[in-house]
Design a protein around this motif. Structure first.
Motif, mmCIF file in Angstrom:
data_model
loop_
_atom_site.group_PDB
_atom_site.id
_atom_site.type_symbol
_atom_site.label_atom_id
_atom_site.label_comp_id
_atom_site.label_asym_id
_atom_site.label_seq_id
_atom_site.Cartn_x
_atom_site.Cartn_y
_atom_site.Cartn_z
ATOM 1 N N LYS A 28 0.810 -1.074 0.052
ATOM 2 C CA LYS A 28 0.006 0.035 -0.007
ATOM 3 C C LYS A 28 0.824 1.226 -0.099
ATOM 4 C CE LYS A 28 -3.792 -2.339 2.625
ATOM 5 N NZ LYS A 28 -4.363 -2.238 3.854
ATOM 6 N N CYS A 75 0.498 5.524 -0.035
ATOM 7 C CA CYS A 75 -0.169 6.844 0.371
ATOM 8 C C CYS A 75 0.467 8.081 -0.656
ATOM 9 C CB CYS A 75 -0.275 7.370 1.675
ATOM 10 S SG CYS A 75 -1.285 8.885 2.140
ATOM 11 N N THR A 77 -5.808 9.936 8.356
ATOM 12 C CA THR A 77 -6.232 8.980 7.160
ATOM 13 C C THR A 77 -5.417 7.713 7.536
ATOM 14 O OG1 THR A 77 -6.360 10.644 5.622
ATOM 15 C CG2 THR A 77 -6.225 8.482 4.728
ATOM 16 N N TYR A 78 -4.092 7.561 7.779
ATOM 17 C CA TYR A 78 -3.388 6.614 8.139
ATOM 18 C C TYR A 78 -4.116 5.650 9.391
ATOM 19 C CZ TYR A 78 1.067 7.127 5.746
ATOM 20 O OH TYR A 78 1.876 6.811 4.648
ATOM 21 N N GLU A 79 -4.620 6.372 10.349
ATOM 22 C CA GLU A 79 -5.175 5.720 11.525
ATOM 23 C C GLU A 79 -6.634 5.026 11.167
ATOM 24 O OE1 GLU A 79 -7.190 6.825 15.863
ATOM 25 O OE2 GLU A 79 -6.607 8.658 14.439
ATOM 26 N N GLN A 80 -7.438 5.894 10.266
ATOM 27 C CA GLN A 80 -8.648 5.539 9.931
ATOM 28 C C GLN A 80 -8.507 4.002 9.053
ATOM 29 O OE1 GLN A 80 -11.746 6.464 11.274
ATOM 30 N NE2 GLN A 80 -10.348 7.334 12.548
ATOM 31 N N LEU A 81 -7.630 4.169 8.068
ATOM 32 C CA LEU A 81 -7.188 3.121 7.158
ATOM 33 C C LEU A 81 -6.467 1.982 7.644
ATOM 34 C CD1 LEU A 81 -7.096 4.757 3.800
ATOM 35 C CD2 LEU A 81 -9.064 3.726 4.966
ATOM 36 N N GLN A 82 -5.845 2.114 9.088
ATOM 37 C CA GLN A 82 -5.028 1.334 9.770
ATOM 38 C C GLN A 82 -3.591 1.129 8.984
ATOM 39 O OE1 GLN A 82 -7.413 -2.084 10.592
ATOM 40 N NE2 GLN A 82 -8.277 -1.486 12.406
ATOM 41 N N LEU A 83 -3.008 2.174 8.707
ATOM 42 C CA LEU A 83 -1.688 2.014 7.846
ATOM 43 C C LEU A 83 -0.806 2.436 8.845
ATOM 44 C CD1 LEU A 83 -2.985 4.263 4.740
ATOM 45 C CD2 LEU A 83 -2.928 2.127 4.989
ATOM 46 N N SER A 84 0.307 1.577 8.808
ATOM 47 C CA SER A 84 1.519 1.766 9.563
ATOM 48 C C SER A 84 2.305 2.830 9.311
ATOM 49 C CB SER A 84 2.134 0.415 9.714
ATOM 50 O OG SER A 84 3.512 0.877 10.522
ATOM 51 N N THR A 85 2.507 3.816 9.993
ATOM 52 C CA THR A 85 3.591 4.973 9.752
ATOM 53 C C THR A 85 4.809 4.445 10.001
ATOM 54 O OG1 THR A 85 3.509 5.583 12.228
ATOM 55 C CG2 THR A 85 2.022 6.538 11.111
#
Length: 277
Positions: free
Chosen positions: A172, A174, A214-222
């Motif tokens: 994925k 962004c 957006t990272y949090e809502q889509l559960q994307l790892s920073t």
């Protein structure tokens, strides 16, 4: 109100004018101009005009007319003129759910429409998406008077066309397309778009907030999901730096284009403008 124009193509009039293309991006925060000689792939004009405050459509029209006079842009110079509308009056509709007779209904849930608003659409071919939006009608009317027929699209269409044309990542990704005061944020999983939206920001903290949310809502790892920034941004800018403090993998992204440009200041060009042709 308008920064001094630094380029003009009036002195570059040649017999190859039928191969010159003009792209104009219109937004309430400013204007961008791009002229390409398709015979030599040479950029003849790449400049932007930043408006001091968010303008009304009337003031935007006035500024555009002044800019066209400054740049000495004439219809005889171009074989093709394209216009990109940048505003928040848009929505994306899946192609299977799209009906031409329902344009206003698609927008009414997130946009306050006026009785005389014109609603139009762009189809993202081969992507199963339709962008429904309200263009700057007064701008279109002015440009038709000055240049005759031209093509126009919403910035959403141009940005997504650019991203869909990139080589898909195995993970994925962004993407943030940055403009003055606005940015478009998209998340892709290979060729599948998971998220797209436009945000307005006043500070670098606003910019970071929308990305992290957006990272949090889509559960994307920073730690592992890359953030690719493109448009009006360079490595070392304050927007880049604040993102770099919170997201491990941040890069400035140069979109792949089918045109090898000849231009000394290529880094200053928002290459998404090429997707408008």
């Amino acid at each position: 109100m308008i920064e001094k124009a630094t380029n003009s193509i009036a002195s570059q009039h040649t017999d190859s004018n039928s191969f010159k293309k003009l792209s104009i991006q219109i937004g309430l925060n400013g204007l961008s101009f791009f002229v390409l000689d398709t015979l030599t792939n040479t950029v003849l004009l790449a400049d932007k005009i930043v408006l001091s405050d968010t303008a009304t459509p009337y003031l935007l029209q006035k500024s555009l007319k002044e800019a066209i006079e400054k740049y000495r842009l004439k219809p005889s110079l171009f074989s093709e003129v394209s216009v990109i509308h940048q505003n928040s009056l848009f929505t994306l509709v899946p192609k299977p759910l799209f009906e031409v007779g329902e344009l206003a209904n698609y927008l009414k849930f997130n946009t306050k429409l006026l009785a005389n608003d014109e609603v139009v659409y762009d189809e993202l071919k081969n992507q199963g998406l339709v962008c429904v939006y309200v263009p700057f009608t007064n701008i279109n009317n002015l440009l038709f008077e000055l240049f005759g027929e031209f093509e126009y699209k919403h910035l959403t269409t141009v940005v997504l066309q650019t991203l869909f044309n990139q080589k898909p990542s195995m993970k994925k990704v962004c993407y943030a397309h940055v403009s003055d005061g606005f940015f478009e944020l998209a998340v892709f999983d290979q060729k599948k778009m998971l998220f797209y939206n436009q945000f307005e920001y006043n500070t670098k903290e606003d910019f970071l907030y929308y990305i992290l949310f957006t990272y949090e809502q889509l559960q994307l790892s920073t730690e592992s999901i890359k953030l690719k920034l493109f448009g009006a941004i360079e490595e070392g800018d304050e927007l880049y730096n604040i993102c770099y403090d919170y997201i491990k993998k941040v890069v400035v992204f140069e979109p792949k284009t089918t045109v090898p440009l000849n231009f000394d200041q290529q880094d200053s060009i928002d290459l998404t403008l090429l997707s408008s042709f």
